[in-house]
Design a protein around this motif. Sequence first.
Motif, PDB file in Angstrom:
ATOM      1  N   GLN A   1      26.676  39.265  39.441  1.00 17.74           N
ATOM      2  CA  GLN A   1      27.227  39.910  38.274  1.00 17.74           C
ATOM      3  C   GLN A   1      28.572  39.337  37.889  1.00 17.74           C
ATOM      4  N   GLY A   2      28.899  38.157  38.345  1.00 18.96           N
ATOM      5  CA  GLY A   2      30.192  37.580  38.026  1.00 18.96           C
ATOM      6  C   GLY A   2      31.267  38.221  38.888  1.00 18.96           C
ATOM      7  N   THR A   3      32.500  37.894  38.608  1.00 18.78           N
ATOM      8  CA  THR A   3      33.620  38.463  39.338  1.00 18.78           C
ATOM      9  C   THR A   3      33.723  39.946  39.037  1.00 18.78           C
ATOM     10  N   PHE A   4      33.837  40.757  40.082  1.00 16.38           N
ATOM     11  CA  PHE A   4      33.913  42.199  39.890  1.00 16.38           C
ATOM     12  C   PHE A   4      35.232  42.575  39.227  1.00 16.38           C
ATOM     13  N   VAL A   5      35.136  43.413  38.217  1.00 16.97           N
ATOM     14  CA  VAL A   5      36.302  43.954  37.531  1.00 16.97           C
ATOM     15  C   VAL A   5      36.149  45.468  37.534  1.00 16.97           C
ATOM     16  N   GLY A   6      37.137  46.153  38.074  1.00 19.03           N
ATOM     17  CA  GLY A   6      37.100  47.608  38.080  1.00 19.03           C
ATOM     18  C   GLY A   6      37.073  48.171  36.674  1.00 19.03           C
ATOM     19  N   ASP A   7      36.378  49.262  36.480  1.00 20.21           N
ATOM     20  CA  ASP A   7      36.238  49.890  35.177  1.00 20.21           C
ATOM     21  C   ASP A   7      36.780  51.311  35.286  1.00 20.21           C
ATOM     22  N   PRO A   8      37.856  51.653  34.545  1.00 19.73           N
ATOM     23  CA  PRO A   8      38.434  52.987  34.666  1.00 19.73           C
ATOM     24  C   PRO A   8      37.473  54.110  34.262  1.00 19.73           C
ATOM     25  N   GLY A   9      36.457  53.787  33.495  1.00 21.19           N
ATOM     26  CA  GLY A   9      35.463  54.791  33.138  1.00 21.19           C
ATOM     27  C   GLY A   9      34.544  55.141  34.299  1.00 21.19           C
ATOM     28  N   PHE A  10      34.558  54.288  35.329  1.00 19.97           N
ATOM     29  CA  PHE A  10      33.703  54.479  36.499  1.00 19.97           C
ATOM     30  C   PHE A  10      34.505  54.129  37.748  1.00 19.97           C
ATOM     31  N   ALA A  11      35.521  54.928  38.020  1.00 21.45           N
ATOM     32  CA  ALA A  11      36.460  54.650  39.112  1.00 21.45           C
ATOM     33  C   ALA A  11      35.786  54.600  40.473  1.00 21.45           C
ATOM     34  N   GLN A  12      34.680  55.309  40.663  1.00 19.37           N
ATOM     35  CA  GLN A  12      34.037  55.336  41.972  1.00 19.37           C
ATOM     36  C   GLN A  12      32.992  54.235  42.148  1.00 19.37           C
ATOM     37  N   VAL A  13      32.764  53.424  41.093  1.00 20.30           N
ATOM     38  CA  VAL A  13      31.840  52.303  41.213  1.00 20.30           C
ATOM     39  C   VAL A  13      32.604  51.139  41.817  1.00 20.30           C
ATOM     40  N   VAL A  14      32.079  50.611  42.920  1.00 19.44           N
ATOM     41  CA  VAL A  14      32.746  49.528  43.642  1.00 19.44           C
ATOM     42  C   VAL A  14      31.914  48.257  43.574  1.00 19.44           C
ATOM     43  N   ASP A  15      32.521  47.158  43.969  1.00 23.45           N
ATOM     44  CA  ASP A  15      31.836  45.873  44.011  1.00 23.45           C
ATOM     45  C   ASP A  15      30.722  45.932  45.048  1.00 23.45           C
ATOM     46  N   LYS A  16      29.509  45.641  44.605  1.00 25.63           N
ATOM     47  CA  LYS A  16      28.356  45.664  45.491  1.00 25.63           C
ATOM     48  C   LYS A  16      27.996  44.272  45.981  1.00 25.63           C
ATOM     49  N   GLY A  17      28.756  43.274  45.552  1.00 29.14           N
ATOM     50  CA  GLY A  17      28.473  41.908  45.959  1.00 29.14           C
ATOM     51  C   GLY A  17      27.222  41.350  45.317  1.00 29.14           C
ATOM     52  N   SER A  18      26.746  42.007  44.291  1.00 31.15           N
ATOM     53  CA  SER A  18      25.515  41.589  43.631  1.00 31.15           C
ATOM     54  C   SER A  18      25.769  40.378  42.745  1.00 31.15           C
ATOM     55  N   ASN A  66      25.669  38.813  34.336  1.00 32.44           N
ATOM     56  CA  ASN A  66      26.965  39.489  34.281  1.00 32.44           C
ATOM     57  C   ASN A  66      26.826  40.802  33.509  1.00 32.44           C
ATOM     58  N   ARG A  67      26.851  41.917  34.200  1.00 38.35           N
ATOM     59  CA  ARG A  67      26.605  43.221  33.578  1.00 38.35           C
ATOM     60  C   ARG A  67      27.634  43.596  32.523  1.00 38.35           C
ATOM     61  N   ASP A  68      28.809  42.978  32.529  1.00 39.08           N
ATOM     62  CA  ASP A  68      29.854  43.302  31.555  1.00 39.08           C
ATOM     63  C   ASP A  68      29.785  42.438  30.301  1.00 39.08           C
ATOM     64  N   HIS A  69      28.888  41.453  30.278  1.00 35.30           N
ATOM     65  CA  HIS A  69      28.746  40.534  29.143  1.00 35.30           C
ATOM     66  C   HIS A  69      27.516  40.943  28.330  1.00 35.30           C
ATOM     67  N   ALA A  70      27.743  41.383  27.093  1.00 37.64           N
ATOM     68  CA  ALA A  70      26.643  41.870  26.267  1.00 37.64           C
ATOM     69  C   ALA A  70      26.856  41.477  24.804  1.00 37.64           C
ATOM     70  N   TYR A  71      25.786  41.570  24.047  1.00 40.24           N
ATOM     71  CA  TYR A  71      25.805  41.288  22.611  1.00 40.24           C
ATOM     72  C   TYR A  71      25.130  42.437  21.880  1.00 40.24           C
ATOM     73  N   LEU A  72      25.576  42.683  20.654  1.00 41.83           N
ATOM     74  CA  LEU A  72      24.862  43.599  19.780  1.00 41.83           C
ATOM     75  C   LEU A  72      24.732  42.954  18.414  1.00 41.83           C
ATOM     76  N   VAL A  73      23.659  43.333  17.702  1.00 43.36           N
ATOM     77  CA  VAL A  73      23.435  42.794  16.362  1.00 43.36           C
ATOM     78  C   VAL A  73      23.182  43.934  15.398  1.00 43.36           C
ATOM     79  N   ARG A  74      23.534  43.646  14.119  1.00 40.87           N
ATOM     80  CA  ARG A  74      23.417  44.645  13.057  1.00 40.87           C
ATOM     81  C   ARG A  74      22.483  44.150  11.963  1.00 40.87           C
ATOM     82  N   SER A  75      21.710  45.054  11.400  1.00 39.41           N
ATOM     83  CA  SER A  75      20.728  44.709  10.370  1.00 39.41           C
ATOM     84  C   SER A  75      21.246  45.011   8.975  1.00 39.41           C
ATOM     85  N   GLN A  76      22.486  44.603   8.706  1.00 40.63           N
ATOM     86  CA  GLN A  76      23.062  44.874   7.395  1.00 40.63           C
ATOM     87  C   GLN A  76      23.733  43.628   6.836  1.00 40.63           C
TER      88      GLN A  76
END
Length: 172
Positions: A1-18, A66-76
């Motif tokens: 999942q790339g380099t682990f970066v802590g997320d304040p929205g999920f303080a109890q989620v830790v690096d799993k080495g995945s 990398n779970r933190d890397h995402a894209y979204l698209v709009r139909s407008q």
Amino acid sequence: QGTFVGDPGFAQVVDKGSNTYDPDTIYITDGNSVYVTKNQGQAWVDRTNEVAGLGGIVDLIVDPTNRDHAYLVRSQFGGQQVWETTTAGLPVGANPGWTDITNDLPNFPVWKAVYDPRNGNLYVGTDEGVYLLPGGSANWQRFGSGMPNVQVRDLELNLTTNNLPAGTYGRC
């Protein structure tokens, strides 16, 4: 999942080495907002930020490496059709949560996005065919020799056969 970066929205989620798919992280959209969970849906946080009020979100994809890397698209119409995050939509310092990467993509609604983790290429299906944003580039280019100018509502990248079938509307 790339380099682990802590997320304040999920303080109890830790690096799993995945280093592959993370089943605990899920992104969803209702077409107007983007929500993320990193703890199997026990808690959700709104990560709409820069895309708030734009609406028309029809596809949301995540980089499988990398779970933190995402894209979204709009139909407008009206620009701002393709957005990217490298922080799961969380603003970090001076960096926004989402960045508009539409750049020179023609002003057509975008219906589908596909990311190739092998080279960082991003493909999008639009009202006028398929476009490619090569990895590391900011310039879009038409993709597919001989493809008619038709609405492409679905794309599916087959990494085994190196094939990109496109589901069109109105033509075969």
